[in-house]
Design an enzyme around this catalytic site. Structure first.
Site, mmCIF file in Angstrom:
data_model
loop_
_atom_site.group_PDB
_atom_site.id
_atom_site.type_symbol
_atom_site.label_atom_id
_atom_site.label_comp_id
_atom_site.label_asym_id
_atom_site.label_seq_id
_atom_site.Cartn_x
_atom_site.Cartn_y
_atom_site.Cartn_z
ATOM 1 C CB ALA A 66 -0.898 -0.014 1.230
ATOM 2 N N GLY A 109 0.652 -4.941 1.072
ATOM 3 C CA GLY A 109 -0.541 -5.028 0.221
ATOM 4 C C GLY A 109 -0.269 -5.756 -1.098
ATOM 5 C CD GLU A 112 -2.658 -7.236 3.104
ATOM 6 O OE1 GLU A 112 -2.356 -6.096 2.692
ATOM 7 O OE2 GLU A 112 -3.254 -7.435 4.168
ATOM 8 C CD GLU A 132 1.750 -4.943 5.833
ATOM 9 O OE1 GLU A 132 2.668 -5.777 6.045
ATOM 10 O OE2 GLU A 132 0.929 -5.076 4.909
HETATM 11 N N1 CAA Z 1 4.487 3.397 -0.572
HETATM 12 C C1 CAA Z 1 4.859 4.564 -1.115
HETATM 13 N N2 CAA Z 1 6.002 4.746 -1.796
HETATM 14 C C2 CAA Z 1 6.823 3.685 -1.917
HETATM 15 C C3 CAA Z 1 6.518 2.420 -1.367
HETATM 16 C C4 CAA Z 1 5.268 2.294 -0.680
HETATM 17 N N3 CAA Z 1 4.841 1.138 -0.150
HETATM 18 N N4 CAA Z 1 7.505 1.567 -1.661
HETATM 19 C C5 CAA Z 1 8.412 2.261 -2.356
HETATM 20 N N5 CAA Z 1 8.018 3.540 -2.522
HETATM 21 C C6 CAA Z 1 8.697 4.621 -3.220
HETATM 22 C C7 CAA Z 1 9.834 5.208 -2.375
HETATM 23 O O1 CAA Z 1 9.350 6.133 -1.451
HETATM 24 C C8 CAA Z 1 10.684 5.824 -3.458
HETATM 25 O O2 CAA Z 1 10.125 7.051 -3.860
HETATM 26 P P1 CAA Z 1 11.079 8.308 -4.279
HETATM 27 O O3 CAA Z 1 11.809 7.845 -5.497
HETATM 28 O O4 CAA Z 1 10.121 9.402 -4.520
HETATM 29 O O5 CAA Z 1 11.992 8.518 -3.096
HETATM 30 C C9 CAA Z 1 10.546 4.867 -4.625
HETATM 31 O O6 CAA Z 1 9.344 4.129 -4.371
HETATM 32 C C10 CAA Z 1 11.703 3.882 -4.719
HETATM 33 O O7 CAA Z 1 11.826 3.254 -3.457
HETATM 34 P P2 CAA Z 1 13.228 3.194 -2.636
HETATM 35 O O8 CAA Z 1 14.075 4.386 -2.934
HETATM 36 O O9 CAA Z 1 12.902 2.931 -1.207
HETATM 37 O O10 CAA Z 1 13.879 1.913 -3.336
HETATM 38 P P3 CAA Z 1 14.798 0.767 -2.679
HETATM 39 O O11 CAA Z 1 15.214 -0.088 -3.834
HETATM 40 O O12 CAA Z 1 15.851 1.333 -1.805
HETATM 41 O O13 CAA Z 1 13.789 -0.077 -1.740
HETATM 42 C C11 CAA Z 1 11.749 -1.244 -1.149
HETATM 43 C C12 CAA Z 1 12.673 -0.742 -2.280
HETATM 44 C C13 CAA Z 1 12.434 -2.363 -0.376
HETATM 45 C C14 CAA Z 1 10.499 -1.782 -1.824
HETATM 46 C C15 CAA Z 1 11.429 -0.071 -0.199
HETATM 47 O O14 CAA Z 1 10.960 1.036 -0.970
HETATM 48 C C16 CAA Z 1 10.383 -0.382 0.825
HETATM 49 O O15 CAA Z 1 10.691 -0.973 1.858
HETATM 50 N N6 CAA Z 1 9.119 0.041 0.583
HETATM 51 C C17 CAA Z 1 8.041 -0.055 1.565
HETATM 52 C C18 CAA Z 1 7.549 -1.492 1.733
HETATM 53 C C19 CAA Z 1 6.462 -1.550 2.789
HETATM 54 O O16 CAA Z 1 6.664 -1.226 3.945
HETATM 55 N N7 CAA Z 1 5.264 -2.027 2.376
HETATM 56 C C20 CAA Z 1 4.102 -2.148 3.259
HETATM 57 C C21 CAA Z 1 3.183 -0.979 3.032
HETATM 58 S S1 CAA Z 1 1.845 -0.911 4.187
HETATM 59 C C22 CAA Z 1 0.689 -1.993 3.585
HETATM 60 O O17 CAA Z 1 0.866 -2.601 2.545
HETATM 61 C C23 CAA Z 1 -0.569 -2.134 4.412
HETATM 62 C C24 CAA Z 1 -1.588 -3.097 3.899
HETATM 63 O O18 CAA Z 1 -1.867 -4.090 4.530
HETATM 64 C C25 CAA Z 1 -2.361 -2.845 2.695
#
Ligand code: CAA
Length: 258
Positions: A66, A109, A112, A132
Site C-alpha cells: 500500500a 498489500g 495481499e 507492516e
Molecule cells: N508506498 C509509497 N512509496 C513507496 C513504497 C510504498 N509502499 N515503496 C516504495 N516507494 C517509493 C519510495 O518512497 C521511493 O520514492 P522516491 O523515489 O520518490 O523517493 C521509490 O518508491 C523507490 O523506493 P526506494 O528508494 O525505497 O527503493 P529501494 O530499492 O531502496 O527499496 C523497497 C525498495 C524495499 C520496496 C522499499 O521502498 C520499501 O521498503 N518500501 C516499503 C515497503 C512496505 O513497507 N510495504 C508495506 C506498506 S503498508 C501496507 O501494505 C498495508 C496493507 O496491509 C495494505
C-alpha cells in the site's frame, strides 16, 4: 469510467491481462490504483470473451504494498470513513480464475493482492514479506487471514511479527505459491497455464473455484453438500453432454463454454 492511470488492461486471446503500472514507486498501491485493478478485474469477469485473468507488475517488482505516503497522516476516523480496503473485498467475489505472476518485491498489500489470486507463479529472486509491523501497523487487506489459512497460525505469526523477507523457495515449500519459474520464462509459462485453463469447460472451471472456496469456510459435510449440488448442476451444461459423449465415442471433445 475514467482512463486508468496506474494499470494497463488488455485482452490477449481469452486472457484478460492486468499490469500494475507504477514502476517508479515499485507499484505501490494507492487507493486509485486498487480501484483501477478491481474495476479491470470485474470488467473481465463479466466479459464472455475472457476466460482467465492474469496479473503482473511492470518494472523491478510486482508491488511494494500500500502507498505509505497516502496513509501517513490518516486517523482512525479518516480510515473508517474512507474504508480504503473495501474495494479489495470485491476481488473475493470474482468467478473467473485469477493468476498472479510475481517478481522482485511482493510486500504488504502487494503480498495481499497476490494472496487474493487463485494461483501464484514467481521468479527465483522474488521476496515476499509483511513489513507492516515495522511501520507500527499490520496487514489490513487480508494478510493475517489469508496467510494463516495457507500456512497455519504458528508460522504465520512468525512472518507477521518479524516482517522478514520470505524467499520464493520458502514460499513454494510452504504452499503459498504454485511454482517458481525463471524470470525470462515467467510470462510465457503463466500464459500457457492460463490458456490451458481457458480451454477447459467454462462452467466446470467456475464451479470448481466456487466449491474450493467453500472448503475454507464450511464444515466438511456442508462443503461436500455444496460440491455435490455444483456437480449435479453441471449436468445441465452442453459441455458435460459433449465431454461425456466424446469419451464414449472415443473422440476429442469440442467445448462451447456453456
Ligand atoms: N508506498 C509509497 N512509496 C513507496 C513504497 C510504498 N509502499 N515503496 C516504495 N516507494 C517509493 C519510495 O518512497 C521511493 O520514492 P522516491 O523515489 O520518490 O523517493 C521509490 O518508491 C523507490 O523506493 P526506494 O528508494 O525505497 O527503493 P529501494 O530499492 O531502496 O527499496 C523497497 C525498495 C524495499 C520496496 C522499499 O521502498 C520499501 O521498503 N518500501 C516499503 C515497503 C512496505 O513497507 N510495504 C508495506 C506498506 S503498508 C501496507 O501494505 C498495508 C496493507 O496491509 C495494505
Amino acid at each position: 469510467m475514467l482512463t486508468p492511470q496506474y494499470v494497463k488492461a488488455s485482452i490477449d486471446g481469452r486472457i484478460g491481462r492486468i499490469r500494475l503500472n507504477r514502476p517508479e514507486r515499485y507499484n505501490a498501491l494507492n487507493r486509485a490504483m486498487i480501484r483501477e485493478i478491481v474495476e479491470a478485474m470485474e470488467r473481465f469477469d463479466q466479459d464472455e470473451t475472457v476466460a482467465v485473468i492474469v496479473l503482473n507488475g511492470e518494472g523491478k517488482s510486482f508491488s511494494a504494498g500500500a502507498d505509505i505516503e497516502e496513509m501517513v497522516d490518516a486517523t482512525p476516523v479518516s480510515m473508517e470513513l474512507l474504508d480504503p480496503f473495501a474495494d479489495w473485498d470485491r476481488i473475493s467475489r470474482l468467478h473467473k480464475p485469477l493468476i498472479a505472476a510475481v517478481h522482485g518485491f511482493v510486500l504488504g498489500g502487494g503480498f495481499e493482492l497476490a494472496l487474493a489470486c487463485d494461483l501464484i507463479y514467481a521468479t527465483p529472486e522474488t521476496q515476499f514479506a509483511f513489513p507492516e509491523v515495522g511501520l507500527g501497523v499490520m496487514p489490513g487487506a487480508g494478510g493475517t487471514q489469508r496467510l494463516t489459512k495457507r500456512i497455519g497460525r504458528t508460522r504465520a505469526l512468525e512472518w507477521l511479527w518479524t516482517g522478514d523477507r520470505m524467499p520464493a523457495s520458502e514460499a513454494q515449500q510452504l504452499g503459498i505459491i504454485n511454482r517458481i519459474v525463471e524470470a525470462d520464462q515467467l510470462e510465457a509459462h503463466v500464459l500457457t497455464v492460463a490458456e490451458r485453463i481457458a480451454a477447459q469447460p467454462v462452467m466446470s472451471v467456475r464451479l470448481i473455484k466456487d466449491a474450493v472456496d467453500k472448503a475454507g469456510n464450511l464444515s466438511l459435510q456442508d462443503g461436500m453438500d455444496h460440491e455435490r449440488r455444483n456437480f449435479y448442476l453441471l449436468f445441465g451444461t452442453n459441455d458435460q453432454t459433449e465431454g461425456m459423449q466424446a469419451f464414449v465415442e472415443k473422440r476429442q471433445p469440442t467445448f462451447k463454454g456453456n
